[in-house]
Design an enzyme around this catalytic site. Structure first.
Site, PDB file in Angstrom:
ATOM      1  NE  ARG B 306      -4.562  -2.067   1.715  1.00 39.01           N
ATOM      2  CZ  ARG B 306      -4.717  -2.225   2.100  1.00 39.01           C
ATOM      3  NH1 ARG B 306      -5.269  -2.083   3.495  1.00 39.01           N
ATOM      4  NH2 ARG B 306      -5.983  -3.588   1.591  1.00 39.01           N
ATOM      5  CG  HIS B 448      -3.299  -1.650  -7.462  1.00 42.19           C
ATOM      6  ND1 HIS B 448      -2.193  -2.684  -8.593  1.00 42.19           N
ATOM      7  CD2 HIS B 448      -3.229  -0.513  -7.392  1.00 42.19           C
ATOM      8  CE1 HIS B 448      -1.423  -1.503  -8.661  1.00 42.19           C
ATOM      9  NE2 HIS B 448      -1.938  -0.332  -7.857  1.00 42.19           N
ATOM     10  CD  GLU B 449      -1.753  -4.450  -3.266  1.00 40.98           C
ATOM     11  OE1 GLU B 449      -2.072  -4.922  -2.257  1.00 40.98           O
ATOM     12  OE2 GLU B 449      -1.095  -5.282  -4.317  1.00 40.98           O
ATOM     13  N   GLY B 450      -6.654  -2.953  -2.464  1.00 38.40           N
ATOM     14  CA  GLY B 450      -7.421  -1.602  -1.451  1.00 38.40           C
ATOM     15  C   GLY B 450      -8.392  -1.130  -2.197  1.00 38.40           C
TER      16      GLY B 450
END
Lengths: 598, 598
Positions: B306, B448-450
């Site tokens: 993140r 992406h990545e949450g």
């Protein structure tokens, strides 16, 4: 694309339940029309857009037009086929006089019809829309001979049209164009120069292309006061109307863009000697109207084009919204916030608050913008066909709203497309879905036909102060009338009215404060913030109008209108507070910065 | 691309004049380092990024990787060559222990180094960065054998790594993954399932690919408590470390994306029988740590990823900013607002207030975000190498800031890229310039990545309330300390401090009010608004920190810092007012909407 690109239900609401466009049939120009003829045009448009325009939208994006070694342009064949069907249905001529073969449709119905094509395929739809704008200008300012020679074939779809303003060194600043037009004494001119960013500037879709070109004649005044307008056809037209020899207009190159790839965008040379019409180099041009008045004529087309750009932005936003609504109803993921049981079934993502936020925001943006677009189109009708004072008032209101109807959808319906991607998650970022293309296509709209910044200068520097502030006054009066009606309805409408009234008062006061400085640099320093706050006020007004039109009606459709209005008033309109605070502070940050500090 | 992708001057300011990273050399882990070794890494990175990464950025975008009939992936050769040079320079191992062949660089210096590559070529840079994250996880949670077998070759650049979390039906909701891992009794497992959105999931850049895969063992608890983590190499590794037979991991397809095209993004089948390692179908996997604890291990990599996503967003924003600064200094167009002489020469567009707005906004976004990125990276160092309480405090602060450092740059440095296009006008919309690619590449980062929405839930639903509110308390204390210092400096810094203090107080009060409802659905309904207001507060803090670090210093660089801070406090921070008002109102619009209304 199985999802419809636009909502007929919403159009019916806006056209019939709100704007009551059938009353236009009481005017002489539209006397032959009725709700049935309007419906027939809308039905035809929806059907044709879905059958002939939508299916090649993605293919045209993936296979952009390219130049062949002989200088011609090759593109996928579906484009020409779709445009042939469109032309044969008479839709290019929709708004024009019956005497020219047109249908004499009201502008508001014509815009609704065209929005289907823009939503289905922005790239392909651009060719006839540029042609319509070109033809409208010639009808207003051209000679009868020019109308017969160029407008008729354009309305039949045999010729397409362009507008050639920008040059490589002069985009926003038309004062600096250098294309020259030398009179030959025989009524013709020869043009030399280079035009950039010309959409539809070359292609093999039609037998001829009618360029409307800004140029300067020798000895003309400097700046915008020395600009004249010329018709410059790609191929000269013979006396019998047949297409003759090649004019000296040459495609230099195609611009390769992030989106909107289906529309050729060109660099054109005029008079570089590649062709020698009549045995001589130089592009043959015909003066429109009088010398040195070209920019005022062109504004006729530009204002129409600005409403048109707004509609492209709206249509792309709308198409993305509808796709994300469908996706969110069928895609399952996760559980309700209070469901801690990992074995329960995943729910459709439209159950999640943040997905609802993204859907409601899109709805508030695209339906609010569509309302404004149609409202402005109806002002075009009123300006042209209402009686006396009402026509003048409509024209003034339209002038004031033009920078908003161009810029607001370009900003917020692009944001809607970004939210449509986000609703789709990773899938939305892939080219397997349509929404990423809508986002790329829509990113053009804050740039062309006057950038976002230019619209801000136009609104604050020209429109709200024209005729001693009459532009702002007429808008304030119109918004005020809605507020008064809403106040008497009560409930949420009255609440919204009070909120909108406060913002309107602030906008008026801020306008006075800015121009009270007597310093245009200070007054205009934050014109983009002014444009954006003003735009949100206008769209809030459009939502209040829709709430009133939906008043007393029940069912999902009307509940949706009320929910989107609530969203706009609670989440969006308050954004104007800090913008107006900034403007009121006469902030000098942008004036004080030294470019060396970047 | 002749403009540098990043500013070494700004990095020097942030690292040395503000964060004072040379003090880290007083800690045992970094004792071998000095300002000279840090500078050498930064010099090398800048040079290598410009020479080996930037030149093929556009080419990789225009020629995305594709699958050959044999199932392998073909891409332009420049990618492998750049990554070979990168690996040989030892940069993959930069942060790792000397015992593993690393340089033991502080995270903050390593991030600054890597930002050069991300700014020069986001697509190519993704491969080693995923590899670094993978290796970091295995160092933290893997066995010594796993470290020797997989981490060492990754740090040498012989193997690359991935993280395999999502499945086609389970993106944000890991509780619903269905990939199964069956123990074979010999210490190995066999995996079957399908993983989606796997970046770097297949390619021929390295002799092997190390997948870290989330899966469930039979009988595991439902939901996230039953997730285990496995190492699944593309090719099995022999006892001597050489690469052996093909594991049963098969590339099903590549995703075709709007941007970030240089990085392969894949759909992978595990255990579909395409390959039969050891004579049997099923992907051979090795458990990391203990069964059912996989998600907690993976969070180690996800949190790092993140921060990494934030850095990609920052770097793309920064590269676009610098290009638009250069463009605006050389492109001429129009005249000053008070110059009515059309014969005067056009001025560089950075003289126009609205262009300055777009440049200052970009500067405020990208330099503010870079400050936050490096601040967080230094927290990683403090968490790992500071003494006692300071380490705990750094970890808590980092946890709280992680959703911000991921989401804020993903939103606002994307907006910076949009402004960079706008500064370039029509040229910015063409593929002749770089900025449209930055915009397309950067649009991935809020997904992406949450997703953005997931970060809001993480911040408001987890981070600010963890340990009885300790996460929010430690942040408030840190911001409060800056405010106190600024108050004593006086001038604009004190003004900003007062403004920031008011927003901080509101954020704390709003947090209490939301959770005081006792109803998570109401508390979390507007978590995206909370995320965004919180993010603006954090970036304002970063700007106040920079103003303090620049205090008393003169020259264009420092004036620029002060101007960008002024911009942020006057134009940006006030946007939090309406967001916090909305949150305080406990608005139920999103909860009350019925999906049938869309």
């Amino acid at each position: 694309m199985t999802t419809a690109p636009l909502s007929r239900r919403d159009l019916d609401f806006l056209l019939y339940e709100w704007l009551d466009v059938t009353t236009l049939t009481g005017r002489k120009r539209f006397a032959e029309h009725s709700k049935e003829t309007f419906d027939a045009v809308l039905d035809l448009s929806a059907d044709m857009a879905v059958k002939h325009f939508a299916p090649h939208n993605k293919k045209a994006d993936a296979n952009e037009p390219h130049m062949l070694p002989d200088g011609s342009v090759e593109m996928i064949p579906e484009v020409a086929e779709a445009l042939r069907v469109f032309g044969e249905a008479g839709l290019i001529a929709g708004q024009f006089d019956e005497a020219l073969g047109g249908m004499q449709l009201p502008a508001v119905v014509a815009r609704a019809s065209l929005a289907w094509f823009q939503a289905a395929n922005a790239g392909t739809s651009a060719y006839p829309f540029l042609t319509i704008g070109n033809a409208n200008l010639l009808v207003a300012h051209g000679s009868q001979e020019q109308i017969d020679t160029y407008v008729r074939p354009m309305l039949e779809g045999r010729f397409f049209g362009t507008m050639c303003l920008s040059e490589p060194q002069a985009g926003s600043s038309l004062a600096d164009i250098t294309t020259r037009a030398v009179p030959r004494g025989d009524g013709t001119y020869r043009l030399t120069g280079t035009k950039m960013w010309i959409s539809g500037g070359d292609h093999e879709l039609t037998e001829n292309i009618v360029h409307l070109v800004l140029a300067k004649v020798p000895g003309a005044p400097a700046g915008v006061k020395g600009i004249s307008l010329f018709v410059v056809p790609k191929r000269l037209v013979n006396a019998d109307g047949s297409t003759g020899e090649r004019n000296d207009v040459t495609l230099v190159g195609l611009n390769h863009k992030m989106g909107n790839r289906g529309t050729t965008n060109t660099l054109l040379n005029f008079g570089d000697g590649t062709h020698t019409p009549g045995g001589e180099p130089g592009a043959v041009g015909y003066l429109v109207g009088e010398e040195n008045k070209g920019l005022s004529y062109m504004f006729h087309m530009m204002n129409e084009a600005r409403i048109g750009v707004g509609f492209v932005a709206i249509s792309l936003g709308y198409a993305g919204y509808l796709q994300s609504v469908d996706y969110a109803a069928t895609r399952t993921q996760g559980r309700a916030a209070d469901d801690k049981d990992p074995t329960s079934a995943p729910v459709p993502i439209n159950r999640h608050a943040d997905v609802r936020r993204m859907l409601l925001a899109q709805k508030a943006y695209v339906e609010g913008a569509l309302a404004l677009g149609l409202y402005c189109a109806k002002l075009v009708d009123d300006q042209e066909t209402a009686e006396g004072e009402a026509a003048t008032r409509a024209g003034l209101l339209l002038d004031t709203l033009t920078p908003i109807v161009k810029s607001w959808p370009s900003q917020w319906c692009l944001e809607a497309n970004s939210l449509a991607i986000q609703v789709h998650g990773g899938y939305g970022y892939t080219r397997d879905y349509d929404v990423e293309q809508f986002y790329r296509d829509n990113r053009l709209n804050p740039i062309h036909e006057g950038t976002h910044g230019i619209q801000g200068l136009d609104l604050l520097g020209r429109k709200v102060i024209m005729q001693g502030g009459a532009g702002l006054a007429v808008l304030a009066e119109a918004v005020g009338a809605t507020i008064a009606r809403a106040g008497s309805v009560g409930g949420p409408a009255a609440e919204y009215a009070s909120q909108l009234g406060a913002v309107l008062d602030r906008v008026v006061a801020t306008t006075g404060r800015l121009w009270g400085t007597g310093d245009p640099a200070v007054a205009l320093a934050n014109s983009s913030a002014y444009l954006e706050a003003f735009g949100h006020m206008v769209i809030a007004w459009m939502w209040l109008e829709q709430v009133l039109a939906a008043d007393g009606r029940s069912g999902d459709f009307y509940e949706g209108k009320r929910a989107a209005a609530r969203y706009f008033f609670r989440y969006e309109l308050p954004k104007t507070g800090p913008q107006l605070d900034l403007l009121d502070s006469l902030d000098r940050t942008l004036l004080d910065v030294d470019p060396a500090w970047f």
